[in-house]
Design an enzyme around this catalytic site. Sequence first.
Site, PDB file in Angstrom:
ATOM      1  N   GLU A  64      39.891  45.124  31.180  1.00 55.89           N
ATOM      2  CA  GLU A  64      40.395  43.742  31.174  1.00 55.89           C
ATOM      3  C   GLU A  64      39.283  42.710  31.021  1.00 55.89           C
ATOM      4  OE1 GLU A  64      41.291  46.109  33.252  1.00 55.89           O
ATOM      5  OE2 GLU A  64      43.488  46.231  33.338  1.00 55.89           O
ATOM      6  N   PHE A 126      51.317  48.055  46.920  1.00 53.17           N
ATOM      7  CA  PHE A 126      50.505  48.749  45.925  1.00 53.17           C
ATOM      8  C   PHE A 126      50.048  47.758  44.837  1.00 53.17           C
ATOM      9  CE2 PHE A 126      50.233  51.185  41.891  1.00 53.17           C
ATOM     10  CZ  PHE A 126      49.077  51.884  42.212  1.00 53.17           C
ATOM     11  N   GLN A 127      48.774  47.732  44.572  1.00 54.05           N
ATOM     12  CA  GLN A 127      48.141  46.853  43.573  1.00 54.05           C
ATOM     13  C   GLN A 127      48.396  45.375  43.841  1.00 54.05           C
ATOM     14  OE1 GLN A 127      49.066  48.488  39.632  1.00 54.05           O
ATOM     15  NE2 GLN A 127      47.193  49.708  39.785  1.00 54.05           N
ATOM     16  N   LYS A 176      56.645  40.332  39.407  1.00 56.53           N
ATOM     17  CA  LYS A 176      57.379  41.237  38.520  1.00 56.53           C
ATOM     18  C   LYS A 176      58.880  40.934  38.510  1.00 56.53           C
ATOM     19  CE  LYS A 176      57.905  46.129  37.467  1.00 56.53           C
ATOM     20  NZ  LYS A 176      57.441  47.495  37.767  1.00 56.53           N
ATOM     21  N   MET A 479      14.624  40.880  29.645  1.00 58.53           N
ATOM     22  CA  MET A 479      14.361  39.564  30.226  1.00 58.53           C
ATOM     23  C   MET A 479      13.969  39.676  31.698  1.00 58.53           C
ATOM     24  SD  MET A 479      13.953  36.485  29.603  1.00 58.53           S
ATOM     25  CE  MET A 479      14.799  35.623  28.290  1.00 58.53           C
TER      26      MET A 479
END
Length: 572
Positions: A64, A126-127, A176, A479
Amino acid sequence: MAIAQKTLEQPEAESLLSGGEIMCRALVDEGVPVIFGYPGGAIMPFYDALHGCDDLHHVLVRHEQGATHAADGYARITGEVGVCCGTSGPGATNMVTGLANAFMDSVPIVAITGQVARPAIGKDSFQETDVIGVTISVTKHNILVRSIEDLQPAIHDAFAIARSGRPGPVLIDVPKDIQFETYPYQPFTRQTTASPTSIDLDRLLHDATAMIDGARRPLIMAGHGVLLSGASEALRRFAERTGMPVITTLLGLSAFPESHPLSLGMPGMHGPASTNRAIDEADVIFAIGMRFDDRITGKIGDFAPQARIIHVDIEPAELRKVVPTTIAVHGDAKAVLERLTPMVRAAEHDDWLTRVRSWEKPVAAVEDGIPQPLEILRQIKRVSGARAVLVTDVGQHQMWAARHYGYDLPNSHITSGGAGTMGFALPAAMGVKFGKPDAPVWVVAGDGGIQMNIQELGTIAQEGLELKVVIMNNGYLGMVRQWQKFFHGGRYSATPISSPDYTLLAAAYGLQARHVDRAEDLPEAMEWAARTPGTTILDVAIESERNVYPMIPSGKSIAHMIEDPTRNTGDE
Ligand SMILES: Cc1ncc(C[n+]2csc(CCOP(=O)(O)OP(=O)(O)O)c2C)c(N)n1
């Protein structure tokens, strides 16, 4: 859950859309052709609706973070809002870096995340992650949609907020169960809104005109705001009328053609000594669409000691935030430049420009048989001409590419400035390519940064995208190694880094790659990369301990500038 019908007529049953369908339709009505995302449990109804939505092309990224950077690249190249989406919990938290990156660089993106169903919120489901809490400090605005009737307005609000004033990322979190509910869709047409400006604009511009007309050593400092407002042409007209030399910040690069006689390039930590010295001696600085980042100012008390500053910015919070300013103008760069140009006197400042040019030092030619960073950049220009867009990652290669490519076309330089996000270039370039399919798009990355989002080669292969990837491979996190060399006694703690065999890696993805370690092979390899259809990767071995010069140490002034001790020049 009951559907509120407050302001809407009772709909025909067949005109009801599910939340998922409303999301798709609203995106299409906002003019979005492509979204970058990754599915999961809490956003499945939206993905189900996407299945039947031919007007939206969904790009399945491999992480993502890649989706957010791709949306960011798309937004920077097109000037439109970029869109990304992901599921709740880990899907959403994977987007945080990309949101922070877009926030720091004022890039308009809309991120859509699924959230667990409303009855499950607050139950450690969950999640479930409090995405609003997590992203509040890295978004311009974020919205938890609480009911189906709020869904469509939330999406249009998100777009309006992302693109208005100082642009930035907006996140919409959609539970959802709302994606499953149905509600009537309201036809939508995008409105354009006027840019905000200072209330007393006329008086401020009148005062600014007097300062500019009276200046003897004036400078323009142009930033990302010029590109964001599409003001490049207006800037050129203003500069040519006033005869003022133009400095472009890292994110302002390409807002003013670097081949123009008035161009002085990039200031700050790795800017050429001549440009920083010009700031030191300027009597008037007209700063537009830039925010005086500490990489530019160094020690604030020593910045532009002789100059009175006019600062124009779309974001009032930026005005007088960092440096003392004589005239602060709240306004859109293009609108202000178009108003101001006819007001100022036509002038030339040849003596001043000649003086600044006299401080410039020639670029040192190095011939040691090893491919040179500057030569790599020259070759990119040679093989792909004026239309190329360079998307750079973060590190030494980024500074070389900023300093030495020579950007003439607006938005031909895309990089992560404010956040300095390693891993930005490869996924951002995917978005750039979707936004400008006809342009040759080059990724210039280090061997560290390319490995941070290397998984996006899978997306590139699946989408059949054509990118030209060049890795400046020095075997170090270059760097950071340079800072260790200068400021930490040369102790290279955790900066040597190995790489995979990029030719084998590319082959595993069905892509083509070559390794180059001799300077004499570089021109042919670059031609091969440019003319070979599809994505190519060039893994170019460069000098392992090369430093970027000059360098002004963090928080110091130009008096502390470090020049190259091995070459008779201060500039790379
Ligand atoms: C995500 C992230 N982690 C760490 C850093 C700190 N950092 C800045 S530059 C740099 C080294 C980059 O190395 P490489 O990609 O090989 O490029 P080079 O400097 O060698 O050109 C690091 C680790 C960062 N900017 N971003």
